[in-house]
Design an enzyme around this catalytic site. Structure first.
Site, PDB file in Angstrom:
ATOM      1  N   LYS A 103      -5.771  -3.071 -16.439  1.00 11.35           N
ATOM      2  CA  LYS A 103      -7.257  -3.019 -16.250  1.00 11.35           C
ATOM      3  C   LYS A 103      -7.837  -3.398 -17.282  1.00 11.35           C
ATOM      4  O   LYS A 103      -8.997  -4.073 -17.217  1.00 11.35           O
ATOM      5  CB  LYS A 103      -7.135  -0.945 -16.028  1.00 11.35           C
ATOM      6  CG  LYS A 103      -6.968   0.056 -17.286  1.00 11.35           C
ATOM      7  CD  LYS A 103      -5.326  -0.016 -16.640  1.00 11.35           C
ATOM      8  CE  LYS A 103      -5.055   0.566 -18.311  1.00 11.35           C
ATOM      9  NZ  LYS A 103      -4.178   1.769 -17.681  1.00 11.35           N
ATOM     10  N   GLU A 127      -3.427  -4.386  -7.912  1.00 16.16           N
ATOM     11  CA  GLU A 127      -3.269  -3.193  -7.566  1.00 16.16           C
ATOM     12  C   GLU A 127      -2.862  -1.730  -8.818  1.00 16.16           C
ATOM     13  O   GLU A 127      -3.773  -0.984  -9.077  1.00 16.16           O
ATOM     14  CB  GLU A 127      -2.267  -2.726  -6.448  1.00 16.16           C
ATOM     15  CG  GLU A 127      -2.357  -1.615  -5.934  1.00 16.16           C
ATOM     16  CD  GLU A 127      -3.313  -1.161  -4.981  1.00 16.16           C
ATOM     17  OE1 GLU A 127      -4.321  -0.159  -5.792  1.00 16.16           O
ATOM     18  OE2 GLU A 127      -4.195  -1.713  -4.012  1.00 16.16           O
ATOM     19  N   GLY A 185       4.079   9.040 -21.515  1.00 15.60           N
ATOM     20  CA  GLY A 185       3.950   7.816 -21.312  1.00 15.60           C
ATOM     21  C   GLY A 185       2.700   7.748 -19.936  1.00 15.60           C
ATOM     22  O   GLY A 185       2.486   6.070 -19.374  1.00 15.60           O
ATOM     23  N   ASP A 199     -11.320   3.284 -21.093  1.00 19.77           N
ATOM     24  CA  ASP A 199     -10.086   2.956 -20.015  1.00 19.77           C
ATOM     25  C   ASP A 199     -10.407   3.395 -18.384  1.00 19.77           C
ATOM     26  O   ASP A 199     -10.166   2.125 -17.526  1.00 19.77           O
ATOM     27  CB  ASP A 199      -8.559   3.822 -20.174  1.00 19.77           C
ATOM     28  CG  ASP A 199      -7.476   3.903 -18.622  1.00 19.77           C
ATOM     29  OD1 ASP A 199      -7.139   2.645 -18.930  1.00 19.77           O
ATOM     30  OD2 ASP A 199      -7.341   4.617 -18.066  1.00 19.77           O
ATOM     31  N   LYS A 203     -11.529   0.764 -15.492  1.00 19.23           N
ATOM     32  CA  LYS A 203     -10.776   0.942 -13.874  1.00 19.23           C
ATOM     33  C   LYS A 203     -12.344   1.058 -12.888  1.00 19.23           C
ATOM     34  O   LYS A 203     -12.182   0.514 -12.322  1.00 19.23           O
ATOM     35  CB  LYS A 203     -10.255   2.277 -13.583  1.00 19.23           C
ATOM     36  CG  LYS A 203      -8.979   1.686 -14.621  1.00 19.23           C
ATOM     37  CD  LYS A 203      -8.271   3.512 -14.286  1.00 19.23           C
ATOM     38  CE  LYS A 203      -6.778   3.136 -15.164  1.00 19.23           C
ATOM     39  NZ  LYS A 203      -6.684   4.448 -15.811  1.00 19.23           N
TER      40      LYS A 203
HETATM   41  N1  HSE Z   1      -3.412   5.557 -19.438  1.00 24.00           N
HETATM   42  C1  HSE Z   1      -3.579   5.164 -18.419  1.00 24.00           C
HETATM   43  C2  HSE Z   1      -4.193   6.918 -17.780  1.00 24.00           C
HETATM   44  C3  HSE Z   1      -2.418   5.351 -17.505  1.00 24.00           C
HETATM   45  O1  HSE Z   1      -4.155   8.058 -18.026  1.00 24.00           O
HETATM   46  O2  HSE Z   1      -5.020   6.976 -16.902  1.00 24.00           O
HETATM   47  C4  HSE Z   1      -2.446   4.518 -16.356  1.00 24.00           C
HETATM   48  O3  HSE Z   1      -4.044   3.738 -16.057  1.00 24.00           O
END
Ligand code: HSE
Length: 435
Positions: A103, A127, A185, A199, A203
């Site tokens: 992203k 996607e 993860g 993040d 997005k």
């Molecule tokens: N670090 C991101 C989250 C991973 O926690 O949403 C998925 O994009």
């Protein structure tokens, strides 16, 4: 069956998940793709013990995958923006289609990458970059193509939502939950991207471009994270009938577009309020369809791999199709995107949750109320908490009606200057999400 040769760069959580999904669901994937998707080359600095790499060429130098003439689709799963950009551009120039879960790469360099792909007659699919396994790109670009998108609001960072949920339900410490999200993860390599809202901003900017047909504008997103949120405010919000969620919000108005990421009080009866843990959800208001909600796992190996593989299948279905007959990366050709103005935050109107610690003495409430009144801000609800034993300060919680941020900034400045106020005023925006 016709083989399509795939190269994968990056063998971490998502790379490993992608290999496993391709292997586990091989029959259904081949039937849908009308081709067999064969991973022929993997580029990774180290092996992943969870992956079977039998019969796959493995290179430590990822650029060998980009230059491998056998590879027809390159899957970029290395993350980051500089080497990833070079890799993706090298693949495009070599005539390969690209699938990425990155992203940051798309949000920051997507305009240039999509233009390059158009020039070289290849596709870039992404996607998996937004909301993990939820097919939100497909929904906005294709499923809702008949609508003007009025606004969208999403819980689009699984790590942040997981942390907020654990803090609210179990009273756990922020750092403890973050460590668990990293172990599972979910978190980014640099987890400040998750908790500072970066993040989610990556997005959101992609969602807004798909929704409104505008170029990607990462620098224009207002971004606030969750690190300042307290369990005290979470509790007071609940008393007022609200849940605090970290949202990405994009709205289109006649004068431009709002792009913002921040903690938000939302009414507790909304479906979005029940989106907990690592789950993501995006609420999209279309002019014809009305509100639609997309929900699912927002992070993790298998859900993200689900989206990567969906893109591979889509590309396989399009093999041999003329570029002019393919769906453009943002749903609209690069040259037809409209560069709409971004509305400054000072002009954006929302209701507000404000908490201040005030001296428990006569006249304080009336002084606070007159500052709001001078700024034209009307009060919707107010709670005053009795002081704790031996304390002289009380918490005053004010819910306002809609007010522009500029007026709230001025009012808060005036309130913080009062002698009767201790510390800063806590401010969180409220969204009814009803249009
Ligand atoms: N670090 C991101 C989250 C991973 O926690 O949403 C998925 O994009």
């Amino acid at each position: 069956m016709n083989p399509i040769k795939v190269g994968i760069c990056g063998l971490g959580t998502v790379g490993g998940g992608t290999l496993n999904v391709l292997r586990d669901n091989v029959e259904v994937i081949s039937a849908r793709a009308q081709a067999s998707l064969q991973v022929v080359h993997v580029g990774a600095r180290r092996d992943n013990p969870d992956c079977d790499l039998a019969n796959i060429r493995v290179s430590r130098d990822i650029f060998e995958v980009a230059h491998d003439p056998e590879v027809e689709i390159l899957v970029e799963l290395i993350g980051g923006t500089s080497v990833a950009r070079e890799l993706v551009e090298a693949a495009i120039v070599s005539g390969k289609h690209v699938v990425t879960a990155n992203k940051a790469l798309i949000a920051v360099h997507g305009n240039e990458i999509f233009a390059l792909a158009e020039k070289h007659g290849v596709e870039v699919r992404y996607e998996a970059a937004i909301a993990g396994g939820i097919p939100i790109v497909k929904a906005l670009r294709e499923g809702l193509a008949g609508n003007r998108i009025e606004w969208l609001a999403g819980i689009i960072n699984g790590t942040g939502n997981f942390i907020l949920t654990e803090m609210r339900d179990k009273g756990r410490e922020f750092s403890d939950v973050l460590a668990e999200a990293q172990a599972l993860g979910y978190a980014e390599a640099d987890p400040t991207f998750d908790v500072e809202g970066i993040d989610a901003a990556h997005k959101l900017v992609i969602l807004a471009s798909l929704a409104f047909g505008i170029p990607l504008k990462f620098d224009a997103v207002y971004t606030e994270g969750i690190t300042e949120l307290t369990t005290q405010d979470v509790g007071y919000a609940l008393e007022l009938g609200y849940i605090i969620k970290h949202l990405g919000i994009a709205k289109q108005h006649a004068e431009g577009v709002e792009l913002r990421v921040h903690p938000t009080l939302i009414p507790d009866h909304l479906l979005l309020s029940d989106v907990d843990g690592v789950k993501n959800a995006v609420l999209v208001e279309g002019s014809a369809v009305g509100p639609t909600l997309y929900y699912g796992a927002g992070a993790g190996a298998q859900p993200t791999a689900s989206a990567v593989v969906a893109d591979l299948v889509d590309l396989a279905r399009n093999f041999g199709v003329e570029q002019s007959n393919r769906v453009p990366a943002l749903g609209i050709a690069q040259s037809s995107l409209r560069d709409l103005p971004i509305i400054p935050m000072a002009n954006i109107e929302t209701p507000w949750y404000l908490r201040m610690e005030v001296a428990d003495k006569p006249g304080v409430l009336s002084r606070v109320a007159s500052i709001f009144s001078e700024q034209g801000i009307s009060i919707e609800a107010l709670i005053q908490k009795a002081p704790a034993e031996g304390q002289t300060l009380v918490s005053l919680i004010v819910l306002t009606n809609k007010a522009p941020q500029g007026s709230v900034d001025t009012a808060v400045g005036g309130i913080e200057a009062l002698d009767a106020i201790s510390g800063k005023v806590t401010r969180i925006r409220v969204e009814a999400l009803d249009g």
